[in-house]
Scaffold this motif. Structure first.
Motif, mmCIF file in Angstrom:
data_model
loop_
_atom_site.group_PDB
_atom_site.id
_atom_site.type_symbol
_atom_site.label_atom_id
_atom_site.label_comp_id
_atom_site.label_asym_id
_atom_site.label_seq_id
_atom_site.Cartn_x
_atom_site.Cartn_y
_atom_site.Cartn_z
ATOM 1 N N SER A 163 0.808 -1.225 0.000
ATOM 2 C CA SER A 163 0.000 0.000 0.000
ATOM 3 C C SER A 163 0.837 1.269 0.000
ATOM 4 O O SER A 163 0.665 2.154 0.830
ATOM 5 N N ARG A 164 1.773 1.327 -0.935
ATOM 6 C CA ARG A 164 2.534 2.560 -1.100
ATOM 7 C C ARG A 164 2.063 3.265 -2.360
ATOM 8 O O ARG A 164 1.845 2.631 -3.402
ATOM 9 N N GLN A 165 1.931 4.579 -2.255
ATOM 10 C CA GLN A 165 1.441 5.346 -3.398
ATOM 11 C C GLN A 165 2.529 5.441 -4.469
ATOM 12 O O GLN A 165 3.694 5.696 -4.179
ATOM 13 N N ASP A 166 2.101 5.221 -5.736
ATOM 14 C CA ASP A 166 3.023 5.288 -6.883
ATOM 15 C C ASP A 166 4.231 4.358 -6.691
ATOM 16 O O ASP A 166 5.384 4.701 -7.004
ATOM 17 N N PHE A 167 3.972 3.181 -6.170
ATOM 18 C CA PHE A 167 5.033 2.224 -5.850
ATOM 19 C C PHE A 167 5.370 1.387 -7.087
ATOM 20 O O PHE A 167 4.489 0.817 -7.729
ATOM 21 N N LYS A 168 6.647 1.342 -7.420
ATOM 22 C CA LYS A 168 7.124 0.556 -8.549
ATOM 23 C C LYS A 168 8.193 -0.411 -8.063
ATOM 24 O O LYS A 168 9.109 -0.037 -7.320
ATOM 25 N N VAL A 169 8.109 -1.635 -8.523
ATOM 26 C CA VAL A 169 9.019 -2.707 -8.085
ATOM 27 C C VAL A 169 10.127 -2.888 -9.125
ATOM 28 O O VAL A 169 9.862 -2.969 -10.330
ATOM 29 N N SER A 170 11.344 -2.949 -8.646
ATOM 30 C CA SER A 170 12.495 -3.230 -9.516
ATOM 31 C C SER A 170 13.104 -4.582 -9.120
ATOM 32 O O SER A 170 12.614 -5.257 -8.211
ATOM 33 N N GLN A 171 14.178 -4.956 -9.786
ATOM 34 C CA GLN A 171 14.825 -6.244 -9.492
ATOM 35 C C GLN A 171 15.504 -6.243 -8.131
ATOM 36 O O GLN A 171 15.726 -7.310 -7.540
ATOM 37 N N THR A 172 15.797 -5.081 -7.601
ATOM 38 C CA THR A 172 16.494 -5.008 -6.304
ATOM 39 C C THR A 172 15.554 -4.682 -5.141
ATOM 40 O O THR A 172 16.010 -4.562 -4.003
ATOM 41 N N THR A 173 14.250 -4.513 -5.420
ATOM 42 C CA THR A 173 13.301 -4.177 -4.357
ATOM 43 C C THR A 173 13.100 -5.383 -3.444
ATOM 44 O O THR A 173 12.854 -6.507 -3.918
ATOM 45 N N THR A 174 13.203 -5.146 -2.151
ATOM 46 C CA THR A 174 13.051 -6.239 -1.187
ATOM 47 C C THR A 174 12.137 -5.823 -0.045
ATOM 48 O O THR A 174 11.900 -4.641 0.194
ATOM 49 N N ILE A 175 11.671 -6.847 0.685
ATOM 50 C CA ILE A 175 10.871 -6.642 1.886
ATOM 51 C C ILE A 175 11.409 -7.587 2.947
ATOM 52 O O ILE A 175 11.810 -8.730 2.648
ATOM 53 N N CYS A 176 11.436 -7.128 4.187
ATOM 54 C CA CYS A 176 12.063 -7.936 5.232
ATOM 55 C C CYS A 176 11.092 -8.972 5.798
ATOM 56 O O CYS A 176 9.873 -8.907 5.592
ATOM 57 N N SER A 177 11.659 -9.931 6.541
ATOM 58 C CA SER A 177 10.895 -11.056 7.088
ATOM 59 C C SER A 177 9.964 -10.649 8.222
ATOM 60 O O SER A 177 9.104 -11.430 8.628
ATOM 61 N N GLU A 178 10.118 -9.413 8.748
ATOM 62 C CA GLU A 178 9.279 -8.952 9.840
ATOM 63 C C GLU A 178 7.808 -8.805 9.431
ATOM 64 O O GLU A 178 6.929 -8.728 10.286
ATOM 65 N N HIS A 179 7.563 -8.811 8.133
ATOM 66 C CA HIS A 179 6.206 -8.580 7.642
ATOM 67 C C HIS A 179 5.499 -9.882 7.253
ATOM 68 O O HIS A 179 4.398 -9.830 6.684
ATOM 69 N N PHE A 180 6.118 -11.006 7.552
ATOM 70 C CA PHE A 180 5.531 -12.312 7.266
ATOM 71 C C PHE A 180 5.314 -13.072 8.580
ATOM 72 O O PHE A 180 6.053 -12.897 9.554
#
Length: 351
Positions: free
Chosen positions: A43-60
């Motif tokens: 839920s980020r506004q104007d959010f675009k994903v690239s090959q280096t975009t990551t999310i941490c394990s704290e959100h799973f």
């Protein structure tokens, strides 16, 4: 290159954040449908994903992971991030306050003041609807609608000095609408009411004409007929305008016999017998009602003599209709009609 978590308000992977070996970073899945689901949850506004975009394990959740033989922690197939410190709906930028905002004055009191009518002088041609004519007389204002292309006055609205009104269709008075009858003293008080009355007349013309024509078209020719007051009024108007036209119309529509109409204005009608030819008249309380129909004011000569004038060739201006009306169901019985000359002075000179 240090990976940073893309979740809102999460500082995992940032330089100023202490490193925690228990936190792992995960790239977005290659599956397009699952990838879009991650984006919606972040839920980020104007959010675009690239090959280096990551999310941490704290959100799973914990059950979203498994440990390989080499001791690495990986996400299970179709796992999605569900733990966030922000709301899951999209973040919308707040609209900056306007620098040129103005507080406008309330226009309602001004509108009510301009809408209000206190005297006849406040009514102008601007209050008249489109395709209507406007005339100012000494005692009243007349608004009327001409029927093109023959320019016959169809609907008429008269407004008197005391703001009482009179509604006419083809020269015949018509009852007021319910909202005007319920008003105080049956007077108009707003300019918008003038347009409402004109629209009321227009709609009533369409309804009344269709009812009369449907009634006449459905009748079979018979010497014993029951005629409504509306049909008799229509017949009198045509008869006093043109006897020849009335005879032609009677060949196609079952209108009253001319002898019946002559008895109405000569005063020789048998009311008891005539009432049986009309709608059955119940034995109940009745009242005498009066109405006026305006005529075209023209004379015509045929084999039967002159129509539209008296014996001294004075034009008839209108017809007074006297009717008996039941007080319960409103059934009417026309018992007398009186042709009126062009002026009351002519009428008094004839008496």
């Amino acid at each position: 290159m240090v990976n940073k978590c893309c979740a809102v308000n999460c500082k995992s992977g940032y330089a100023l954040t202490p490193k925690d070996k228990s936190i792992s970073m995960h790239k977005f899945p290659a599956d397009v449908e699952l990838k879009n689901k991650w984006i919606r949850l972040i839920s980020r506004q104007d959010f675009k994903v690239s090959q280096t975009t990551t999310i941490c394990s704290e959100h799973f959740k914990k059950n979203c992971f498994y440990v390989t033989k080499s001791g690495m922690r990986k996400l299970k197939h179709k796992s999605v991030p569900t733990i966030f410190s922000h709301k899951t709906h999209a973040i919308v930028k707040e609209r900056p306050p306007s620098q040129n905002r103005q507080i406008l004055e309330d226009e309602l009191p001004t509108f009510k003041c301009n809408e209000k009518i206190c005297s006849l002088n406040e009514i102008t041609a601007d209050s008249c609807p489109d395709n209507w004519k406007f005339e100012i007389k000494d005692e009243y204002i007349r608004m009327y609608h001409l029927l093109d292309p023959i320019h016959i006055v169809k609907e008429t609205l008269l407004i008197y000095k005391d703001l009482h009104v009179k509604l006419c269709i083809n020269g015949c008075s018509v009852p007021f609408p319910v909202w005007l009858r319920s008003a105080k003293f049956c007077k108009i008080s707003k300019k918008s009411q003038i347009v409402e009355l004109c629209n009321y007349l227009k709609n009533k013309v369409e309804d009344d004409e269709s009812i009369i024509l449907d009634d006449l078209a459905s009748r079979k020719f018979s010497p014993f007929q029951k005629y409504s007051t509306d049909i008799i009024r229509f017949s009198l108007r045509v008869k006093f305008t043109s006897s020849a036209a009335y005879d032609v119309v009677r060949e196609y529509l079952n209108l009253p016999n001319p002898r019946m109409l002559r008895k109405l204005y000569s005063g020789t009608i048998d009311i008891d017998r005539f009432s049986k030819l009309q709608f059955p008249f119940p034995n109940t309380d009745v009242g005498l009602t009066f109405d006026e129909m305006y005529l075209q004011r023209e004379a015509e000569y045929s084999k039967c003599g002159f129509t539209g004038v008296d014996s001294h060739m004075i034009l008839y201006e209108s017809i007074y209709c006297f009717m008996i009306t039941t007080l319960i169901d409103g059934e009417t019985l026309m018992v007398k009609v009186l042709p009126i000359l062009k002026s009351l002075q002519n009428l008094s000179s004839m008496s």
